[in-house]
Design an enzyme around this catalytic site. Sequence first.
Site, PDB file in Angstrom:
ATOM      1  N   GLY A  18       0.818  -1.218   0.000  1.00 17.01           N
ATOM      2  CA  GLY A  18       0.000   0.000   0.000  1.00 17.01           C
ATOM      3  C   GLY A  18       0.847   1.262   0.000  1.00 17.01           C
ATOM      4  CG  PHE A  88       1.796  -0.321   6.957  1.00 18.17           C
ATOM      5  CD1 PHE A  88       1.781   1.006   7.346  1.00 18.17           C
ATOM      6  CD2 PHE A  88       3.025  -0.957   6.810  1.00 18.17           C
ATOM      7  CE1 PHE A  88       2.955   1.698   7.582  1.00 18.17           C
ATOM      8  CE2 PHE A  88       4.204  -0.278   7.044  1.00 18.17           C
ATOM      9  CZ  PHE A  88       4.178   1.045   7.430  1.00 18.17           C
ATOM     10  CB  SER A 132      -5.762   7.091  12.302  1.00 17.98           C
ATOM     11  OG  SER A 132      -6.369   8.253  11.812  1.00 17.98           O
ATOM     12  CE1 TYR A 156      -8.932   3.491   8.908  1.00 16.95           C
ATOM     13  CE2 TYR A 156      -9.175   5.800   9.540  1.00 16.95           C
ATOM     14  CZ  TYR A 156      -8.374   4.737   9.173  1.00 16.95           C
ATOM     15  OH  TYR A 156      -7.009   4.907   9.079  1.00 16.95           O
ATOM     16  CE  LYS A 160      -6.367   2.012  11.109  1.00 12.55           C
ATOM     17  NZ  LYS A 160      -5.338   1.041  10.762  1.00 12.55           N
ATOM     18  CG  ASN A 206      -7.504  10.866   1.985  1.00 18.82           C
ATOM     19  OD1 ASN A 206      -7.202   9.705   1.779  1.00 18.82           O
ATOM     20  ND2 ASN A 206      -8.137  11.251   3.062  1.00 18.82           N
TER      21      ASN A 206
HETATM   22  P1  NAD Z   1      -3.389   1.452   1.639  1.00 23.79           P
HETATM   23  O1  NAD Z   1      -4.787   1.032   1.382  1.00 23.79           O
HETATM   24  O2  NAD Z   1      -2.626   2.069   0.532  1.00 23.79           O
HETATM   25  O3  NAD Z   1      -2.558   0.234   2.214  1.00 23.79           O
HETATM   26  C1  NAD Z   1      -3.131  -0.790   2.995  1.00 23.79           C
HETATM   27  C2  NAD Z   1      -2.664  -2.116   2.434  1.00 23.79           C
HETATM   28  O4  NAD Z   1      -3.212  -3.177   3.209  1.00 23.79           O
HETATM   29  C3  NAD Z   1      -3.111  -2.349   0.995  1.00 23.79           C
HETATM   30  O5  NAD Z   1      -2.003  -2.752   0.229  1.00 23.79           O
HETATM   31  C4  NAD Z   1      -4.160  -3.460   1.100  1.00 23.79           C
HETATM   32  O6  NAD Z   1      -4.193  -4.262  -0.055  1.00 23.79           O
HETATM   33  C5  NAD Z   1      -3.672  -4.195   2.327  1.00 23.79           C
HETATM   34  N1  NAD Z   1      -4.691  -4.941   3.080  1.00 23.79           N
HETATM   35  C6  NAD Z   1      -5.915  -4.495   3.490  1.00 23.79           C
HETATM   36  N2  NAD Z   1      -6.553  -5.462   4.166  1.00 23.79           N
HETATM   37  C7  NAD Z   1      -5.730  -6.544   4.198  1.00 23.79           C
HETATM   38  C8  NAD Z   1      -5.833  -7.845   4.733  1.00 23.79           C
HETATM   39  N3  NAD Z   1      -6.918  -8.252   5.383  1.00 23.79           N
HETATM   40  N4  NAD Z   1      -4.784  -8.694   4.584  1.00 23.79           N
HETATM   41  C9  NAD Z   1      -3.678  -8.297   3.912  1.00 23.79           C
HETATM   42  N5  NAD Z   1      -3.537  -7.094   3.352  1.00 23.79           N
HETATM   43  C10 NAD Z   1      -4.543  -6.216   3.504  1.00 23.79           C
HETATM   44  O7  NAD Z   1      -3.427   2.443   2.893  1.00 23.79           O
HETATM   45  P2  NAD Z   1      -2.282   3.371   3.495  1.00 23.79           P
HETATM   46  O8  NAD Z   1      -2.650   4.783   3.252  1.00 23.79           O
HETATM   47  O9  NAD Z   1      -0.941   2.870   3.090  1.00 23.79           O
HETATM   48  O10 NAD Z   1      -2.511   3.104   5.042  1.00 23.79           O
HETATM   49  C11 NAD Z   1      -1.780   2.113   5.746  1.00 23.79           C
HETATM   50  C12 NAD Z   1      -2.328   2.029   7.162  1.00 23.79           C
HETATM   51  O11 NAD Z   1      -2.238   3.322   7.772  1.00 23.79           O
HETATM   52  C13 NAD Z   1      -3.798   1.615   7.221  1.00 23.79           C
HETATM   53  O12 NAD Z   1      -3.984   0.758   8.316  1.00 23.79           O
HETATM   54  C14 NAD Z   1      -4.519   2.944   7.440  1.00 23.79           C
HETATM   55  O13 NAD Z   1      -5.728   2.762   8.115  1.00 23.79           O
HETATM   56  C15 NAD Z   1      -3.506   3.709   8.281  1.00 23.79           C
HETATM   57  N6  NAD Z   1      -3.647   5.173   8.164  1.00 23.79           N
HETATM   58  C16 NAD Z   1      -3.622   5.761   6.937  1.00 23.79           C
HETATM   59  C17 NAD Z   1      -3.790   7.150   6.827  1.00 23.79           C
HETATM   60  C18 NAD Z   1      -3.811   7.835   5.491  1.00 23.79           C
HETATM   61  O14 NAD Z   1      -4.276   8.993   5.411  1.00 23.79           O
HETATM   62  N7  NAD Z   1      -3.306   7.219   4.424  1.00 23.79           N
HETATM   63  C19 NAD Z   1      -3.944   7.929   7.987  1.00 23.79           C
HETATM   64  C20 NAD Z   1      -3.940   7.294   9.225  1.00 23.79           C
HETATM   65  C21 NAD Z   1      -3.782   5.908   9.302  1.00 23.79           C
HETATM   66  N1  UFG Z   2     -11.207  18.273   1.737  1.00 24.17           N
HETATM   67  C1  UFG Z   2     -11.856  19.077   0.810  1.00 24.17           C
HETATM   68  N2  UFG Z   2     -12.237  18.516  -0.371  1.00 24.17           N
HETATM   69  C2  UFG Z   2     -11.959  17.206  -0.687  1.00 24.17           C
HETATM   70  C3  UFG Z   2     -11.277  16.408   0.262  1.00 24.17           C
HETATM   71  C4  UFG Z   2     -10.922  16.979   1.472  1.00 24.17           C
HETATM   72  O1  UFG Z   2     -12.118  20.257   1.063  1.00 24.17           O
HETATM   73  O2  UFG Z   2     -12.332  16.761  -1.784  1.00 24.17           O
HETATM   74  C5  UFG Z   2     -10.780  18.884   3.008  1.00 24.17           C
HETATM   75  C6  UFG Z   2     -11.415  18.240   4.228  1.00 24.17           C
HETATM   76  O3  UFG Z   2     -12.639  18.839   4.529  1.00 24.17           O
HETATM   77  C7  UFG Z   2     -10.332  18.500   5.294  1.00 24.17           C
HETATM   78  C8  UFG Z   2      -9.015  18.441   4.498  1.00 24.17           C
HETATM   79  O4  UFG Z   2      -9.386  18.671   3.148  1.00 24.17           O
HETATM   80  O5  UFG Z   2     -10.471  19.797   5.805  1.00 24.17           O
HETATM   81  C9  UFG Z   2      -8.312  17.100   4.593  1.00 24.17           C
HETATM   82  O6  UFG Z   2      -9.230  16.058   4.268  1.00 24.17           O
HETATM   83  P1  UFG Z   2      -8.743  14.555   4.008  1.00 24.17           P
HETATM   84  O7  UFG Z   2      -9.944  13.761   3.644  1.00 24.17           O
HETATM   85  O8  UFG Z   2      -7.587  14.545   3.082  1.00 24.17           O
HETATM   86  O9  UFG Z   2      -8.149  14.118   5.421  1.00 24.17           O
HETATM   87  P2  UFG Z   2      -8.858  13.985   6.835  1.00 24.17           P
HETATM   88  O10 UFG Z   2      -8.099  14.852   7.793  1.00 24.17           O
HETATM   89  O11 UFG Z   2     -10.310  14.181   6.775  1.00 24.17           O
HETATM   90  O12 UFG Z   2      -8.618  12.452   7.170  1.00 24.17           O
HETATM   91  C10 UFG Z   2      -7.366  11.800   6.904  1.00 24.17           C
HETATM   92  C11 UFG Z   2      -7.643  10.340   6.565  1.00 24.17           C
HETATM   93  C12 UFG Z   2      -8.140   9.622   7.775  1.00 24.17           C
HETATM   94  C13 UFG Z   2      -7.188   9.813   8.902  1.00 24.17           C
HETATM   95  C14 UFG Z   2      -6.999  11.293   9.179  1.00 24.17           C
HETATM   96  C15 UFG Z   2      -6.023  11.540  10.282  1.00 24.17           C
HETATM   97  O13 UFG Z   2      -8.597  10.243   5.536  1.00 24.17           O
HETATM   98  O14 UFG Z   2      -8.222   8.251   7.486  1.00 24.17           O
HETATM   99  O15 UFG Z   2      -6.516  11.932   8.002  1.00 24.17           O
HETATM  100  O16 UFG Z   2      -4.882  10.840  10.061  1.00 24.17           O
HETATM  101  F1  UFG Z   2      -7.660   9.221   9.986  1.00 24.17           F
END
Ligand code: NAD
Ligand code: UFG
Length: 341
Positions: A18, A88, A132, A156, A160, A206
């Site tokens: 991921g 992850f 998160s 979600y 976590k 996002n």
């Molecule tokens: P991502 O979706 O790109 O990566 C997650 C990976 O996990 C993917 O490759 C997916 O195929 C794999 N996966 C999902 N379920 C699985 C399972 N049951 N078995 C094996 N593989 C599985 O997401 P990311 O952005 O790289 O996020 C990684 C981690 O960080 C996640 O747990 C996510 O919740 C957490 N996180 C992400 C963000 C963000 O904004 N990207 C913020 C806070 C926390």
């Molecule tokens: N936003 C817009 N338009 C869009 C998307 C987002 O205006 O199309 C704004 C949102 O309202 C927010 C900011 O951009 O003010 C950031 O939004 P994101 O969706 O990129 O991020 P969030 O902070 O809402 O959430 C992200 C991840 C969550 C994670 C969190 C904290 O999506 O999974 O950060 O780590 F939990």
Amino acid sequence: MTEQTHQAPCVLVTGGAGYIGSHTLVSLVEAGYRPLVLDNFSNSARQAIERVGVLCGETPECIEGDIRDRSCLDDIFQRHPVTAVIHFAGLKSVGESVREPLRYYDNNVAGSVTLLQAMQAAGVDTLVFSSSATVYAPGVTMPVAEDAPLGPINPYGQSKLMVEQVIRDHCLAHPTFRAALLRYFNPTGAHPSGKLGESPRGTPENLVPYIAQVATGVRDALTVFGNDYDTVDGTGVRDYIHVMDLAEGHVHALDALRERTGAHTWNLGTGTGYSVLEMVRAYEKACGREIAYTVGERRPGDVGTCYACTRKAASELHWQASRDLEEMMRDNWRWQVSQDA
Ligand code: NAD
Ligand code: UFG
């Protein structure tokens, strides 16, 4: 296989194909670890691992499988000398989690419990978990510190927090177990080479992936979710962190766990917030194109402002983010352009 690789400590990286996982693979190899990936490719592709191979000069071993599959995990622990797990693997869409909560609790919570059971059976006692900033309660004082009140408002975020609790309880029951609960803020950017980055499926939820798709012409305009927050320009403020800074934070967490047992929570953010419009302007500067946007309603569940207190991570992990907003946007744009090339 080089001698160094052979002797390098083996770290199982669930979800390693991921976005954050694949960038962390690069940091792990650079730090002398041998990552072993387990991914079911539900939100990624094997290609990401190959890209890591191009960047690192060696392709990490990657097993296609699911964290909920106990026999798959047992097999991995039997065949490989895993010393630690970076976990992850999980589903991460807030909106989807509201529509399909059971899928999220099954994948994220039940999957993590199965992983912990397999680790315990195999005697692997070091875990780094992707939590998160979404676990914090709405309305907490900013910058938010690790001991702030918790209270996620969607399945979600609940998943976590539940996994954090499961890990804390497991640590209490097994005093040799050690875990880092890393609360990420808003990861963005890409590897500076332009060879590795985020590839969201479908319409991005996002902000930065959405802006990038406007810049590349895939989407017409960004909808800004509300401009009546109590912020610098009324739009939402978040703590955006370069994915390579985040990746390096995991290496520091592994190091920190060598001298600690129990569960430890660390924020991984920069401590600085930027508004949606500031992000739009920064991206425009990076790509040299105008980003069209309209202002819409607030998105349900959004808070106005969220940024990290970084003190605990700085003093205990000896880590802090070093890449600025310009670098995040520039690296993201390089990745977009190289995909089109
Ligand atoms: P991502 O979706 O790109 O990566 C997650 C990976 O996990 C993917 O490759 C997916 O195929 C794999 N996966 C999902 N379920 C699985 C399972 N049951 N078995 C094996 N593989 C599985 O997401 P990311 O952005 O790289 O996020 C990684 C981690 O960080 C996640 O747990 C996510 O919740 C957490 N996180 C992400 C963000 C963000 O904004 N990207 C913020 C806070 C926390
Ligand atoms: N936003 C817009 N338009 C869009 C998307 C987002 O205006 O199309 C704004 C949102 O309202 C927010 C900011 O951009 O003010 C950031 O939004 P994101 O969706 O990129 O991020 P969030 O902070 O809402 O959430 C992200 C991840 C969550 C994670 C969190 C904290 O999506 O999974 O950060 O780590 F939990």
